[in-house]
Write an enzyme that holds these catalytic residues in place. Sequence first.
Site, mmCIF file in Angstrom:
data_model
loop_
_atom_site.group_PDB
_atom_site.id
_atom_site.type_symbol
_atom_site.label_atom_id
_atom_site.label_comp_id
_atom_site.label_asym_id
_atom_site.label_seq_id
_atom_site.Cartn_x
_atom_site.Cartn_y
_atom_site.Cartn_z
ATOM 1 N N SER A 1 7.028 -9.648 11.254
ATOM 2 C CA SER A 1 7.100 -8.344 11.903
ATOM 3 C C SER A 1 8.056 -8.446 13.090
ATOM 4 C CB SER A 1 5.711 -7.951 12.399
ATOM 5 O OG SER A 1 5.329 -8.861 13.422
ATOM 6 N N ASP B 1 9.264 -7.633 8.115
ATOM 7 C CA ASP B 1 8.074 -6.807 7.998
ATOM 8 C C ASP B 1 8.028 -5.761 9.126
ATOM 9 O OD1 ASP B 1 5.768 -6.115 6.709
ATOM 10 O OD2 ASP B 1 4.541 -7.761 7.480
ATOM 11 N N GLU C 1 7.380 3.261 4.039
ATOM 12 C CA GLU C 1 5.915 3.303 4.154
ATOM 13 C C GLU C 1 5.435 4.721 4.452
ATOM 14 O OE1 GLU C 1 4.351 -0.091 6.065
ATOM 15 O OE2 GLU C 1 2.437 0.849 6.583
ATOM 16 N N HIS D 1 -4.639 -2.841 7.858
ATOM 17 C CA HIS D 1 -4.185 -4.040 8.560
ATOM 18 C C HIS D 1 -5.347 -4.664 9.325
ATOM 19 C CE1 HIS D 1 0.193 -2.562 8.485
ATOM 20 N NE2 HIS D 1 0.140 -3.669 7.794
ATOM 21 N N GLY D 2 -5.334 -5.994 9.410
ATOM 22 C CA GLY D 2 -6.368 -6.691 10.184
ATOM 23 C C GLY D 2 -7.662 -6.831 9.414
ATOM 24 N N HIS E 1 -0.138 -3.610 1.672
ATOM 25 C CA HIS E 1 -0.214 -4.238 2.995
ATOM 26 C C HIS E 1 -1.679 -4.483 3.339
ATOM 27 C CE1 HIS E 1 3.901 -3.852 4.767
ATOM 28 N NE2 HIS E 1 4.050 -3.158 3.658
ATOM 29 N N GLY E 2 -1.894 -5.350 4.328
ATOM 30 C CA GLY E 2 -3.263 -5.562 4.824
ATOM 31 C C GLY E 2 -4.195 -6.097 3.749
ATOM 32 N N ASN F 1 -1.845 -11.623 6.042
ATOM 33 C CA ASN F 1 -1.498 -12.130 7.363
ATOM 34 C C ASN F 1 -2.742 -12.625 8.104
ATOM 35 O OD1 ASN F 1 -0.362 -12.742 9.817
ATOM 36 N ND2 ASN F 1 0.591 -10.785 10.174
HETATM 37 ZN ZN LIG Z 1 1.763 -4.534 6.861
#
Ligand SMILES: [Zn+2]
Length: 292
Positions: free
Chosen positions: A48, A80, A134, A181-182, A215-216, A239
Site C-alpha cells: 500500500s 496496493d 475499486e 479489511h483487517g 480484498h481483506g 495482509n
Molecule cells: Zn485491500
Amino acid sequence: MNTLRAVIQDAQARGDAVGHFNVSDLVLLKAVLAAARELDVPVVVGLSEGEREFVGTRTIGALVRSLREEFDFPIFLNADHTHSLAKGIEAAKAGFDAIVFDLSALPFAENVRQTKQAVEALKSINPSMMVEGEIGDIGTGSEIHDAAPDLAKGLSSPEEAKQFVESTGVDILAPAVGNMHGMLRSMVKGETKKRLDIERIAGIKRATGAFLTLHGGSGTDDDDLRRAIAAGINIVHINTELRVAWRHGLEQGLAKMPDEVVPYKILPPAVEAVKQVVLSRLRLFNGKRRAA
Ligand SMILES: [Zn+2]
C-alpha cells in the site's frame, strides 16, 4: 517468464486464484517467496502507499525484479491501494506489474472519471501494467478492529460493477462482496470468520466478465474462499493474517533470545511464522493446480 495477465488467465482457466500478500519488510518478502517457491505457484506481493513509504517504491521494485531473475520465478509486484495518480506514476516508473487505483471513497461518478484518467495515464507509461479499480466500501486498515463496521450499504451491485468496468477500462475490479479489511479480535482468536456473498460475486462476474480481486481475505471462512474462487474471484489479498504471524514470530524470537542483538538470529521465527500462513493460504487458492 509469463506476464501477470497470463498467470491470472491461467489460474482462472483452472479454477484457481492467485495469492496476493502484503509485505513491508524483508522478513515478509522472504517468507512469501519461500512459501510460493516451496509450492511452485506464482505469487503477487503488494504494498500500500504506507507500506511503500516505509520500504521505498524504487527499492521494492528493484528487489522483486532481482528475485524474479535470480530464481527465475513468477513473483509479481502490485501497488496496493493507491489514492493519487502521482503515487501511481511513481509505481509505474519503478516497474510495478499492477496497481490498485482506489478512489472508492469518492462518489461513484467521480471514481469513474478519475479512474479512467488513471488507466490512460498509467498505460501510457507501461502498456502491460494491470490497473485495478475499486467500488463499494470494505472498511479501512489491515489492522485488528474492536468492532465490525457496517458495510451492508457499501456492497457492490452487478449493474454498477458493469458500468464501472465498461466506463473506466480497468483490467481488474475489486468489488465489495461481504469482505472487509483487517480482522476483528474474535477472528484473530479463530472464534469467528468472515463470510462472503457468493451470489453477488457470481452476479458481478456474469455482468462484467472482468478479473475480480477479493480484498481483506484475512480471517475468511476457508469454504467461502473456495466458493468465491469458483464464482469468479481471481486474486485474493491477505495482509492482516501475515501481520499477526509476523508479530507473534518476532515476539517468539525475542523471548527465546533475551540477550541477543543479531537480527538474523532473532528474526527466523518471524519468517517461519509468516511462511506457514502463506503456505496454507496458497494451498487453498491453488487447490485445482495442486490436485492435478
Ligand atoms: Zn485491500
